[in-house]
Design an enzyme around this catalytic site. Sequence first.
Site, PDB file in Angstrom:
ATOM      1  N   GLU A 129       0.867  -1.207  -0.078  1.00 21.86           N
ATOM      2  CA  GLU A 129      -0.044   0.074  -0.113  1.00 21.86           C
ATOM      3  C   GLU A 129       1.009   1.172   0.164  1.00 21.86           C
ATOM      4  O   GLU A 129       0.635   2.185  -0.604  1.00 21.86           O
ATOM      5  CB  GLU A 129      -0.809  -0.092   1.379  1.00 21.86           C
ATOM      6  CG  GLU A 129      -1.883   1.165   1.419  1.00 21.86           C
ATOM      7  CD  GLU A 129      -2.968   1.164   0.433  1.00 21.86           C
ATOM      8  OE1 GLU A 129      -2.713   1.159  -0.641  1.00 21.86           O
ATOM      9  OE2 GLU A 129      -4.154   1.032   1.046  1.00 21.86           O
ATOM     10  N   THR A 182      -3.684   9.121  -4.653  1.00 21.71           N
ATOM     11  CA  THR A 182      -3.890   9.156  -3.126  1.00 21.71           C
ATOM     12  C   THR A 182      -2.485  10.193  -2.605  1.00 21.71           C
ATOM     13  O   THR A 182      -2.888  10.937  -1.777  1.00 21.71           O
ATOM     14  CB  THR A 182      -3.658   7.959  -2.607  1.00 21.71           C
ATOM     15  OG1 THR A 182      -4.870   7.046  -2.844  1.00 21.71           O
ATOM     16  CG2 THR A 182      -3.741   7.811  -0.747  1.00 21.71           C
TER      17      THR A 182
END
Length: 308
Positions: A129, A182
Amino acid sequence: MKNEIKIFSPATVANVACGFDVLGFCLDNIGDDMVIRKTDKKGIHITKIEGFDLPFEAELNVAGVSALAMYEAAQPDCGFEIEIYKNIKPGSGIGSSAASAVGSVFGMNELLGRPYNKTELTQFAIKGEALASKCEHADNLAPAIFGGFTLVKSVSPLEILEIPTPEDLYATIIHPQIEIKTSEARAILPKEVALENAITQWANFGSLIHSLHTSDYDLIQKSLHDVIVEPHRSKLIPHYKEVKEAAIQHGALGAGISGSGPSIFTLSKGLENAKNVKEAINKVYSETGITFETHVTKINTEGIKILN
Ligand code: HSE
């Protein structure tokens, strides 16, 4: 023991309005399929990627990086091949990177006879991630692995709490087909928060957790507010305010940015309300010229699962 496993790795909604970086929930019918296979050839090899153009080099691929983290810890006497059938668009705000990151480690763990628990799997997946978002956070990973609602109490050491899911809770998600990275959506956030806003936020967050424990839908409605992140990130999402207003007018308990956007999530009591919300937000977006997808889903309390 099996040598090959096919899995469904679900999409997730992180933040859930007032729980930036700590709260998330799992979606039911949106996600990626992955095949993980044991091989004699040592190492991690990504052999197939369908759906989106992503790197095959394990060190550059989210699924590969989390797999390598687990591989180094486990030191197995075999290697693994990974096939990724990607349905969740990267940069969609519904946990695309998290689905890849958890898929590889979940599959490998099954093929190795489950040496690791769910928290340990999340710990490996954090490495993948972090490749995508440039920051170690687990609010998409934890619900993908545990299912339902999860609260990341701490990242270091990693501590995850499972929060109950009210029986009648449904999500309606709209995904405008634009990409928001993100890392960029994080970069625009202020480093400091006014005390007044912090007080509002933690009151809402505490009451949201209480409302999930008690299936108090009125309290869910009163708690789904974000005074810290939404004011900044909503500017990146075309027609955000109209979508939110239409959803609430048509029966949603509340709405917010899903993860770092551009997807917008809404929560409703009952399938009928969730479908009405879908129609209302479809109407808003169909007038914009921007392509979009909408989904109605029950909260997935099972999380990632084996398909074969
Ligand atoms: N909590 C993260 C964020 C989720 O909002 O930046 C994005 O993956």
